[in-house]
Write an enzyme that holds these catalytic residues in place. Structure first.
Site, PDB file in Angstrom:
ATOM      1  N   GLU A 251       0.874  -1.179   0.000  1.00 48.21           N
ATOM      2  CA  GLU A 251       0.000   0.000   0.000  1.00 48.21           C
ATOM      3  C   GLU A 251       0.902   1.218   0.000  1.00 48.21           C
ATOM      4  OE1 GLU A 251      -2.110   2.570   3.236  1.00 48.21           O
ATOM      5  OE2 GLU A 251      -2.815   0.496   3.347  1.00 48.21           O
TER       6      GLU A 251
ATOM      7  N   CYS B 158      -2.993   7.487   5.279  1.00 47.99           N
ATOM      8  CA  CYS B 158      -2.930   7.195   3.847  1.00 47.99           C
ATOM      9  C   CYS B 158      -4.219   7.583   3.140  1.00 47.99           C
ATOM     10  CB  CYS B 158      -2.636   5.713   3.628  1.00 47.99           C
ATOM     11  SG  CYS B 158      -3.705   4.615   4.568  1.00 47.99           S
TER      12      CYS B 158
END
Length: 532
Positions: A268, A305
């Site tokens: 990720e 994020c």
């Protein structure tokens, strides 16, 4: 519990606490810009290799355990983490600069997801058992007995994230889902919080011993970049979990792809999580939408994020009110300590770079100057228009911290052009009325769906629920696997398994999930019909 006992013995190879044979280093307290007194040591290549060999040996045993035994292990890890008490939170506060309340909540998230996976594998239907009984009399050819289920890949390397010292770290979602799937884990600790990592590593080791897990089912290693890369290249490793920068994720992907046997890397990476605001939404409540944006951008000093880094605003009579409200809230937001000096410096460089791009203006920044000695990030909102945005690709790059860029678009066509230029993202948010969506000449939902792993209708994306229905992933470069998986929620277990078929096996030799009597009582697909 005192953390001083982890001085030097900061890594674990299986059940054994060891002194790393590599370089020594100390933890850093970003809130005070001080080195902490505890000394840690990186492991050598030989020590890392031993951890992987132990994991490979453990896999042969761990994969054959009943799901209930693995579930007991996950539950025990959660209990051991809770038993660490205040020492864990105090150490995490020191090493991350995050507040106690945030980290207490993160601990709850960590133990909660461990127990969630324990519940999932106890029930058992996740293995996706599919059975086609033999048809010996079928013409023109008989059909053999075919039985398919998901089986674990093998040992997994997991890398800790800087921004979540607990929930995306040693016992976080990657570790929990891999262990649930039946895969031993070799964990590479993040250097920003080594003491926190060692505490949780000890908790997992204690849980493994108490529940009779094979030695090597889990190892915790403090390691430099060279050794970390060697872990990914080791032939016994079958997958990688990573949360961090695009550069870091792509470097691991390159190593994995160049192996004689390439392996999946579930990385990720960066995302700017666009927010699209159509006129109807801000006509209904411009102030509420604007206040929500400012709160989301500054939450956790912007170190999520899913931070909304780009906002596309379709110009309307309410545009000025929206912008004024955002500016007011940002000016009143105080700077706060970021996770480490490197992240803070990158944030400052990113803001400085973007604010001098032609056509970009500072809408607002905190009225309080950032304290550089405390590695503070200063909340900042920039604005521009669609033509300038389309000419400035760097505005689409993530700036990790409490900032966002608002792009004012004159027409729907301008807005669509801007959205088409975006890379893959973790999330997108759509503020609109139902009438706007149905009457527009542009299919905003489909356009955004092609770009992201999660699409919100209203709200903001900085809360990622740990649940069965969550998708935390997205098309490249948000993730390296093109958005085909999730790192949060029960679906995360599917990253660490592969389909496997038994053909014409005696019933007694089959896994319980595939035996005729269905002793586990799970849902199975038998000749196209879901049944227990």
């Amino acid at each position: 519990m005192s953390t001083s006992q982890y001085q030097l013995t900061s890594s674990f190879i299986g059940n054994e606490a060891i002194v790393g044979e590599g370089d020594y280093f100390q933890a850093f307290a970003p809130g005070t810009s001080e080195q902490l007194t505890d000394e840690f040591s990186n492991v050598s290549s030989e020590q890392a290799n031993l951890a992987v060999e132990k994991a490979a040996d453990a896999f042969a045993v761990y994969t054959k355990l009943q799901a209930s035994q693995r579930a007991d292990f996950l539950d025990a890890i959660a209990s051991e983490i809770e038993a660490l008490g205040d020492a864990l939170i105090e150490r995490a506060v020191l090493e991350s600069g995050l507040p106690t309340a945030r980290l207490s909540g993160e601990r709850g998230r960590t133990t909660g997801q461990l127990r969630m996976f324990a519940k999932l594998i106890r029930e058992g239907s996740w293995v996706d058992a599919r059975i086609n009984p033999a048809l010996p009399d079928r013409q023109p050819l008989p059909r053999p007995d075919l039985r398919r289920m998901l089986v674990p890949l093998g040992p997994v390397v997991v890398f800790g994230a800087s921004n979540f010292p607990l929930a995306f770290s040693v016992a976080g979602g990657d570790t929990a889902s891999a262990l649930a799937a039946g895969c031993p884990v070799v964990f590479k600790a993040h250097p920003s919080h080594p003491g926190t990592s060692s505490l949780v590593g000890q908790a997992i080791t204690a849980a493994a011993q108490k529940t009779g897990m094979p030695d090597g089912v889990f190892s915790l290693l403090h390691a430099d970049n060279t050794v970390a890369q060697e872990l990914v290249a080791h032939p016994a490793i079958k997958a990688v979990g990573f949360t961090g920068s695009r550069a870091g994720g792509l470097a691991l992907l390159k190593i994995a792809n160049e192996r004689p046997e390439p392996i999946p890397v579930y990385a990720e990476m960066s995302a700017v999580n666009p927010v699209v605001v159509l006129p109807g939404a801000i006509q209904e409540n411009a102030v509420k939408v604007a206040e929500g944006l400012a709160a989301s951008v500054t939450l956790g000093v912007g170190q999520f994020c899913t931070n909304p880094g780009l906002v596309f605003l379709l110009d309307s009579p309410q545009t000025e009110l929206f912008l004024e409200t955002v500016a007011e809230k940002i000016r009143a937001s105080a700077p706060a300590t970021m996770l480490n000096a490197g992240i803070c410096q990158n944030y400052q460089r990113g803001i400085q770079h973007n604010r001098v791009i032609p056509g970009v203006h500072v809408l607002a920044e905190s009225e309080v100057e950032a304290n550089e000695d405390k590695t503070e990030g200063r909340p900042t909102i920039l604005t521009t228009t669609a033509p300038f945005f389309l000419c400035s690709p760097s505005l689409s790059e993530e700036i990790f911290g409490p900032s966002s860029v608002i792009i004012v678009c004159k027409t729907e066509a301008e807005l669509a052009d801007c959205l088409q230029t975006l890379d893959g993202q973790l999330t997108a948010t759509l503020y609109a009325t139902s009438a706007e969506i149905s009457q527009s000449s542009f299919d905003w939902v489909s356009l955004l769906q092609a770009k992201v792993g999660r699409l919100l209708f209203g709200g903001y994306p900085t809360g990622v629920e740990v649940s069965e229905a969550m998708t935390h992933g997205g098309p490249f470069p948000a993730t390296t696997d093109g958005g085909r998986s999730t790192s949060v929620g029960t679906g995360a277990i599917l990253r660490f398994v592969r389909p496997f078929t038994y053909q014409s096996f005696p019933d007694a030799l089959l896994p319980l999930a595939l035996q005729d009597a269905n002793p586990l009582g799970i849902w199975r697909n038998v000749d196209g019909v879901m049944t227990k």
